[in-house]
Design an enzyme around this catalytic site. Structure first.
Site, PDB file in Angstrom:
ATOM      1  N   ASP A 338     -12.393 -31.045 -21.117  1.00 51.74           N
ATOM      2  CA  ASP A 338     -13.629 -30.806 -22.019  1.00 51.74           C
ATOM      3  C   ASP A 338     -14.007 -29.324 -21.855  1.00 51.74           C
ATOM      4  OD1 ASP A 338     -14.251 -31.390 -19.071  1.00 51.74           O
ATOM      5  OD2 ASP A 338     -16.379 -31.046 -19.708  1.00 51.74           O
ATOM      6  N   GLU A 339     -14.963 -28.780 -22.848  1.00 54.75           N
ATOM      7  CA  GLU A 339     -15.584 -27.594 -22.765  1.00 54.75           C
ATOM      8  C   GLU A 339     -14.357 -26.437 -22.426  1.00 54.75           C
ATOM      9  OE1 GLU A 339     -20.003 -28.737 -22.220  1.00 54.75           O
ATOM     10  OE2 GLU A 339     -18.804 -28.774 -20.208  1.00 54.75           O
TER      11      GLU A 339
END
Ligand SMILES: *[C@@H]1O[C@H](CO)[C@@H](O)[C@H](O)[C@H]1NC(C)=O
Ligand SMILES: *[C@@H]1O[C@H](CO)[C@@H](O)[C@H](O)[C@H]1NC(C)=O
Ligand SMILES: *[C@@H]1O[C@H](CO)[C@@H](O)[C@H](O)[C@H]1NC(C)=O
Ligand SMILES: *[C@@H]1O[C@H](CO)[C@@H](O)[C@H](O)[C@H]1NC(C)=O
Ligand SMILES: *[C@@H]1O[C@H](CO)[C@@H](O)[C@H](O)[C@H]1NC(C)=O
Ligand SMILES: *[C@@H]1O[C@H](CO)[C@@H](O)[C@H](O)[C@H]1NC(C)=O
Ligand SMILES: *[C@@H]1O[C@H](CO)[C@@H](O)[C@H](O)[C@H]1NC(C)=O
Length: 548
Positions: A338-339
């Site tokens: 993620d991210e």
């Protein structure tokens, strides 16, 4: 002073006195709260989560504090079963010793387990049948009262023991443990095989004992996966023998987990029928890795995202996974994803050059990194789990066995399962425990299969997970942030859709949850009031804990 003014002033003073405003310091000031009506009553069923099917009568049976276990079947003699029996016996009879002796209705529990195989794998059969047969003549004859739990696996037996323990209620008048509404016939199994709780030990370190307390309390709500988000950008607390400098990224040398700690957590959880799914989040969220091995940082300017250009990055991942494979037997392994912020790669000269050489955009490099990490996990005989950004960015490239972990919002699992991949629901708007303003009702009504009406696609939703991110939570408040709201999701994930959706959110559910919160409190879990405006806040005034 005119008479009229005198009375008006005095009436005001008298009113203030009675309202408590003018009472001298040290006097008992009445709170403005009305004593709320406690609606717990003997006619209601106080089980959480609700079993799939149950029927009951109206007899009351007493339970012998010396209740014995009679194990039957190939799996009945498992130490996991007998230890669990002892645990529950201690829980039920903990505060109230009661009196032992011959004239109790229930003196024996029969546990029949068909399989001795104690492999704890995803989808392990957790079904059980619980019979509590009353004395047929209504008398108190231990010979005719019989309690039995029948299960295919020892893990089903554990779930049955939890249910039975919730039926054992202390009578303060007779000072005995009683089962009300006997005879009982309960046939139960979970709706979803994956019923998770994420615990983040990077943003704040949680001592091993606290993790164990969380695991123990999960078993009360029949949750079965602890997603251990061990490492993140802030700290790397876990020992990795192959790369022993990695845990130099811990906050301090006292905030670390040894390999032995990790084994102990896995074993403790297994004895409660709970899987540990470990996570290493790559390539983003990885700054702490470079404290021990600065070569993992693309540059001193760019430390959050692992260096995509170096084989060393993948060698370290492979080393971690080799060490972890020995510790974590669960077939799912979380690789994060993620991210990921590619700008940091672009502003690092040697990475930018590598991207040019390989004709890759930062998104291509992100994909390359995630897929290469997936290959490493698969080579270690793991099924990769990745946060939903990987699916959103290059879903068609993910390994077909990938389990996609939703978090950004609603409507993701329908897209995931339509592509034939499996999904875990954790929509942050309803299932993030660190969002203190999400009330229990939103946890309860969040339906993992929403928007999925094809059976074959529904089957690809493994279940859901509530997430306890640790930025603003540590040992001082983690349990009261988790409970009781995690229990609301736990019932959604365990009980039938008819039980959780058909009746809607009426007072019956609220009172049953308040009772379960009381049960957690009695068992030593510092669960917060159910009807708090914000999670984990203390109560706002005096009153029964069962109506707050
Ligand atoms: C136990 O069950 C697992 C999962 O079904 C299986 O892989 C394993 O071979 C079984 N072990 C034994 C000893 O039967
Ligand atoms: C578990 O076993 C029960 C009883 O045999 C069966 O009805 C049920 O379908 C099984 N569940 C799973 C998930 O295999
Ligand atoms: C990096 O790893 C890849 C794949 O394992 C291999 O083909 C390549 O030769 C390695 N490069 C270096 C510089 O070791
Ligand atoms: C660090 O950042 C500065 C300013 O953006 C840049 O000039 C420099 O080349 C960077 N250094 C490295 C090693 O990437
Ligand atoms: C670089 O990638 C683009 C898009 O994937 C492609 O169109 C182009 O042909 C590639 N160029 C080279 C030199 O491989
Ligand atoms: C699923 O249900 C919705 C609303 O009930 C409906 O609009 C949609 O067509 C259904 N989808 C499928 C694939 O059956
Ligand atoms: C509340 O809903 C449950 C089903 O979830 C139902 O059994 C019960 O009768 C309802 N209670 C009230 C007061 O409506």
């Amino acid at each position: 002073m005119p008479f009229g003014a005198f009375t008006a002033l005095h009436l005001l003073l008298i009113a203030l006195l009675f309202s408590g405003v003018l009472l001298p310091a040290g006097g008992r000031k009445r709170s403005g709260l009305r004593r709320s009506t406690v609606r717990l009553d003997d006619s209601s069923i106080y089980l959480w989560p609700l079993p799939k099917q149950y029927s009951h009568g109206s007899q009351t049976l007493t339970v012998d504090p010396d209740i014995a276990l009679e194990a039957r079947g190939p799996g009945g003699s498992s130490a996991i079963v007998s230890e669990a029996f002892d645990r529950y016996k201690n829980l039920v009879f903990k505060q109230q010793a009661g009196y032992a002796g011959g004239d109790h209705d229930i003196a024996k529990l029969i546990v029949v387990v068909a399989s001795e195989n104690d492999t704890l794998q995803l989808g392990v059969n957790e079904s059980y049948t619980l019979y509590i047969r009353g004395a047929s003549d209504g008398g108190r004859l231990s010979i005719v009262s019989e309690v039995s739990i029948e299960a295919n696996t020892i893990y089903g037996a554990l779930r049955g023991l939890e249910t039975l323990s919730q039926l054992c209620i202390y009578n303060y008048d007779t000072k005995t443990i009683e089962v009300h509404k006997a005879p009982w016939f309960i046939q139960d199994e979970p709706r979803f095989s994956y019923r998770g709780l994420l615990l983040d030990t990077s943003r704040h370190f949680l001592p091993v004992n606290i993790i164990k307390q969380v695991i123990e309390s999960m078993s009360y709500a029949k949750l079965n996966v602890l997603h251990w988000h061990i490492i993140d950008e802030e700290s790397f607390p876990l020992e990795v023998p192959t790369y022993p400098n990695l845990w130099e990224g811990s906050y301090t040398k006292w905030e670390r987990y040894t390999v032995e700690d990790a084994y102990e957590i896995v074993d403790f959880a297994k004895r409660r029928g709970i899987h540990i799914m470990a996570e290493i989040d790559v390539p983003g969220h990885a700054e702490s890795w470079g404290v021990g091995y600065p070569a993992l940082w693309p540059s001193r300017n760019c430390t959050e995202t692992l260096d995509v250009t170096k084989n060393f990055s993948f060698e370290v991942i492979s080393g971690i996974l080799t060490d972890m494979r020995k510790i974590f037997p669960f077939e799912l392994f979380h690789l994060g994803g993620d991210e990921v912020h590619g700008d940091c790669w672009l502003s690092t000269p040697h990475v930018k050059e590598w991207l040019n050489q390989h004709n890759m955009t930062t998104n291509d490099a992100y994909q390359y990194f995630v897929l290469r990490a997936q290959d490493i996990a698969i080579a270690h005989n793991w099924t990769p789990v990745n946060w939903e950004e990987t699916f959103n960015s290059f879903g068609e490239k993910l390994n077909p066995h990938t389990v996609v972990h939703n978090w950004l919002g609603p409507g993701v699992c329908p897209k995931v399962v339509a592509k034939g991949l499996r999904c875990i629901a954790s929509n942050q708007g309803v299932w993030y425990l660190d969002h203190l303003d999400i009330p229990w009702e939103d946890f309860y009504t969040s339906e993992p299969l929403e928007g999925i009406n094809v059976t074959s696609q529904q089957e690809l939703v493994l279940g859901g997970e509530v997430c306890m991110w640790g930025e603003t939570t540590d040992t001082s408040d983690v349990q009261q942030t988790i409970w009781p709201r995690a229990a609301a999701a736990a019932e959604r994930l365990w009980s039938s859709i008819e039980a959780t959706s058909a009746g809607g959110l009426n007072d019956t559910v609220l009172h049953r949850l308040q009772y379960f919160r009381g049960l957690l409190n009695h068992r030593g879990v510092p669960a917060a009031p159910v009807t708090n405006r914000y999670a984990r806040q203390p109560p706002i005034g005096p009153g029964s804990c069962f109506s707050q």
